[in-house]
Every structure is written in C-alpha cells, then in structure tokens.
Motif scaffolding. Structure first.
Motif, PDB file in Angstrom:
ATOM      1  N   UNK A 245       0.841  -1.201   0.000  1.00 15.77           N
ATOM      2  CA  UNK A 245       0.000   0.000   0.000  1.00 15.77           C
ATOM      3  C   UNK A 245       0.875   1.250   0.000  1.00 15.77           C
ATOM      4  N   UNK A 246       0.359   2.318  -0.594  1.00 14.52           N
ATOM      5  CA  UNK A 246       1.138   3.562  -0.701  1.00 14.52           C
ATOM      6  C   UNK A 246       1.684   4.056   0.648  1.00 14.52           C
ATOM      7  N   UNK A 247       0.919   3.980   1.752  1.00 13.71           N
ATOM      8  CA  UNK A 247       1.500   4.429   3.028  1.00 13.71           C
ATOM      9  C   UNK A 247       2.760   3.650   3.415  1.00 13.71           C
ATOM     10  N   UNK A 248       2.899   2.427   2.908  1.00 12.97           N
ATOM     11  CA  UNK A 248       4.080   1.620   3.237  1.00 12.97           C
ATOM     12  C   UNK A 248       5.339   2.114   2.539  1.00 12.97           C
ATOM     13  N   UNK A 249       5.166   3.013   1.575  1.00 13.29           N
ATOM     14  CA  UNK A 249       6.333   3.626   0.934  1.00 13.29           C
ATOM     15  C   UNK A 249       6.304   5.146   1.138  1.00 13.29           C
ATOM     16  N   UNK A 250       5.565   5.570   2.180  1.00 14.71           N
ATOM     17  CA  UNK A 250       5.618   6.960   2.609  1.00 14.71           C
ATOM     18  C   UNK A 250       4.602   7.906   1.987  1.00 14.71           C
ATOM     19  N   UNK A 251       3.644   7.387   1.212  1.00  9.02           N
ATOM     20  CA  UNK A 251       2.642   8.240   0.563  1.00  9.02           C
ATOM     21  C   UNK A 251       1.274   7.983   1.187  1.00  9.02           C
TER      22      UNK A 251
END
Length: 192
Positions: A65-71
């Motif tokens: 998921x995007x939060x897992x790469x800082x987004x």
C-alpha cells in the motif's frame, strides 16, 4: 526492470504515515501517481521471484500500500499468485493496483490465515490469528479511473483487507486478541 523500492525504503511501524487515513487519489492519474503504482508493483513482482528477490534482499510480498512507501494515498498494488492448482503459475489470481477501494459488503463468517499474518512494514513478528471477513465485495478504480467491483473469498479476501486496512491507518496486529492470540473458534474458517 528497475526497482525503486527496496527494503530500506519501506516505511516501518512507528512512522505516523502508517496510522493516517489515506487521501483519495484524483483521476486522471498524475505522472507521479502512475509511476508510484508501477514502482509498487515492480517490488511485488521482484519479491516473488526467488532469484531476483535474493539479489535485492527483499521480503516477499503479495500487497504493498502507498502508506508503506511513505505516501498517504488510497492506493495499493496487489499480486496474488494463482490459487487454482490447474492454472499456470504465470497467470496470477489478481495483479493490479487498486485506487480508492471500499469494501461494500462482507460476510458475517470470519476467516483467518492459520499461520497468522505478516507485513513488510512490521519487522517484529506479532503472532496470532487475524480474524477478517471470509468473503468481501470491493469497489475500486483501476489505473484508468474505471470503477470495478470484485468479489473475493478466503486468501485473496484476506490480502485485500490487509491492504485496505493500511489505507485506514490500521495494521494487522490491531485485530489480534493479545490475551488469546491462537484461540480457535468454530465460527472462523482457518485458511492454510
């Protein structure tokens, strides 16, 4: 295939972005968001290839998921290998990026992986069953902004729920009964 996200770029538990509610992704996709989707899928493809996985030192994943790469964006790349023993391993059950997903219905019956769950963002193993809906229907947008609906059960349903949880600021261990992490109940389907 160039990899942008390696393990050192994966956001780890404790970073506030993992506990935020992600913002919806506007359409048409910006170049940045389209590239982000490609880069997240590249991680999954390489992480599931044993040779390349070792080369880059990746932990295998079926979702990112995007939060897992800082987004803090409502998008997740998902690559669930074929679950049909008669299907070719080259034809995954699901391969794509889901944007702005919503679970529109779920079964009362619970499902859980019999070995528990793990997460690329959580380094320390948190053991226990993670009860989730065994069947779900998800509405999402694809990379073109087209609305899609998919019905899922068992393992794919668990993968989708795990990734959608990330978009709402939840981690898998939030669902574990820490007082009785491996307590079996007859109402839950345990999936191997």
């Amino acid at each position: 295939m160039t990899i942008r996200f390696t393990m050192d770029k994966i956001t780890r538990d404790g970073d506030p972005v993992l506990r935020q509610t992600a913002k919806n992704v506007p359409f048409p996709l910006s170049d940045e968001h389209a590239q982000l989707a490609k880069d997240m899928m590249t991680y999954l493809v390489i992480s599931q290839d044993e040779t390349k996985n070792e080369q880059y030192g990746l932990r295998p994943g079926v979702g990112l998921a995007a939060p897992q790469v800082g987004y803090s964006l409502s998008m997740a790349a998902i690559l669930v290998p074929s679950i049909d023993p008669h299907e070719s391993e080259d034809k995954p059950f699901f391969k794509g990026t889901i944007f702005n997903p919503i679970i529109i219905s779920e079964s009362v019956k619970r499902g859980a992986l019999d070995v528990g769950e793990g997460c690329l963002s959580v380094d320390e193993d948190v053991p226990g069953f993670v009860p989730r809906a065994n069947r779900i229907t998800v509405r999402y947008q694809d990379e073109n902004g087209d609305k899609k609906v998919i019905k899922l059960r068992d393992y794919p349903a668990i993968v989708f729920q795990h990734e959608i949880d990330h978009l709402h600021g939840h981690l898998y261990y939030d669902h574990i009964d820490l007082k009785a992490p491996w307590q079996v109940d007859n109402e839950t389907k345990y999936i191997d």
